[in-house]
Scaffold this active site. Sequence first.
Site, PDB file in Angstrom:
ATOM      1  N   LYS A 151      28.551  35.452  50.366  1.00  0.00           N
ATOM      2  CA  LYS A 151      30.019  35.086  49.986  1.00  0.00           C
ATOM      3  C   LYS A 151      30.128  33.667  50.534  1.00  0.00           C
ATOM      4  O   LYS A 151      31.010  32.796  49.846  1.00  0.00           O
ATOM      5  CB  LYS A 151      30.977  36.021  51.049  1.00  0.00           C
ATOM      6  CG  LYS A 151      31.149  37.249  50.461  1.00  0.00           C
ATOM      7  CD  LYS A 151      32.137  38.059  51.287  1.00  0.00           C
ATOM      8  CE  LYS A 151      32.378  39.456  50.562  1.00  0.00           C
ATOM      9  NZ  LYS A 151      33.519  40.276  51.072  1.00  0.00           N
ATOM     10  N   LYS A 205      27.422  43.569  39.770  1.00  0.00           N
ATOM     11  CA  LYS A 205      28.343  44.796  40.162  1.00  0.00           C
ATOM     12  C   LYS A 205      29.736  44.535  39.658  1.00  0.00           C
ATOM     13  O   LYS A 205      30.137  43.489  39.273  1.00  0.00           O
ATOM     14  CB  LYS A 205      28.419  44.581  41.676  1.00  0.00           C
ATOM     15  CG  LYS A 205      29.298  45.717  42.414  1.00  0.00           C
ATOM     16  CD  LYS A 205      29.136  45.617  43.757  1.00  0.00           C
ATOM     17  CE  LYS A 205      30.087  46.802  44.343  1.00  0.00           C
ATOM     18  NZ  LYS A 205      30.082  46.815  45.811  1.00  0.00           N
ATOM     19  N   LYS A 265      36.539  42.671  40.797  1.00  0.00           N
ATOM     20  CA  LYS A 265      37.973  42.268  40.302  1.00  0.00           C
ATOM     21  C   LYS A 265      37.662  40.945  39.885  1.00  0.00           C
ATOM     22  O   LYS A 265      38.853  40.246  39.470  1.00  0.00           O
ATOM     23  CB  LYS A 265      38.598  42.711  41.474  1.00  0.00           C
ATOM     24  CG  LYS A 265      38.787  42.341  42.854  1.00  0.00           C
ATOM     25  CD  LYS A 265      39.353  42.778  43.941  1.00  0.00           C
ATOM     26  CE  LYS A 265      38.841  44.125  44.105  1.00  0.00           C
ATOM     27  NZ  LYS A 265      39.539  44.755  45.482  1.00  0.00           N
TER      28      LYS A 265
END
Length: 344
Positions: free
Chosen positions: A114, A206, A209
Amino acid sequence: MAFKQLVFSGVQPTGNLHLGNYLGAIVKFVELQKHFECIYCVVDLHAITTWQDPEELPKAIREVTAAFIACGIDPKKHIVFNQSQVAEHAELAWVFNCVARMGWLNRMTQFKEKAGKDRENVSVGLFAYPTLMAADILVYRATHVPVGEDQKQHLELSRDIAQKFNNDYSASIAKHGFGDAFFPQPEPLIQGPATRVMSLRDGSKKMSKSDASDYSRINLTDDADTIAQKIRKAKTDPEPLPSEEKGLETRPEADNLVGIYAALKDTTKADVLREFGGAQFSTFKSSLVDLSVAKLGPIGGEMKRLVADPAYIDAVLADGSNRAREIAAKTMLSVKDIIGLVRR
């Protein structure tokens, strides 16, 4: 000592809940209700490790709550609440910051992914949030946590923190009548097919959103026509479906769609291939559309109805928070006694 069996899990309110959230987490939450006492949390403190729009965050919190209820979680029999209403989560997280070691957190692969190359500019919260996750679980002394593969490392950290706390304060734990351990070693619950749902546009990524293309995912609020269109446009290859699972190994998009079908029908990939092996994707996709609309359509409709009644959602969260706080407060009082803090 023997710990009461209790399940804890949470979902971040970052908007646009999709099929991956449903199959990878929420559908498991619903099933676990039948066998365990459960606490399900909207983890809004985790969400703010990256900036969230203050106008949109309340809507996202209510949307996740609506999804829990629409999918079949019973907020009367189990506890549904949002994390920030129970201050003991943050309080125990600080204690765990003082128990966990820097080396443990430095090994967290999800933080590295991240943060990317800009680690110096990400929030301290993003780095330390695994200790808050440990606090989320252990403030209820939960014994089981449904997790996806990408969260297993964080659960291992929770187990390490629990063990170190138990070791560091073993004499005090015994003195206060808790035997040889105050915190349990929470166990992962990973079950069923399609626990990792991939993008409809790229089977190697994956479902997310944050993907720029809305066609990469099926949102839980999508209507029947949108669901059908997205599945028909999902990326595939020109070959017919194989008859055995081994034939999916080099075909990620086919593997993903077969996994989604299996999960929605509560069956196995092998059974799906026995039914559709040798068929063209057009035939298989038509069946997948019918199944997806039948399963997800009612959920989306109920979510929209619930979101339109924010007073009801807020009442559910308030009730759940009060019940959660009763458990968490007892844990924190005991933790303060064990570590030697003076309290009233």
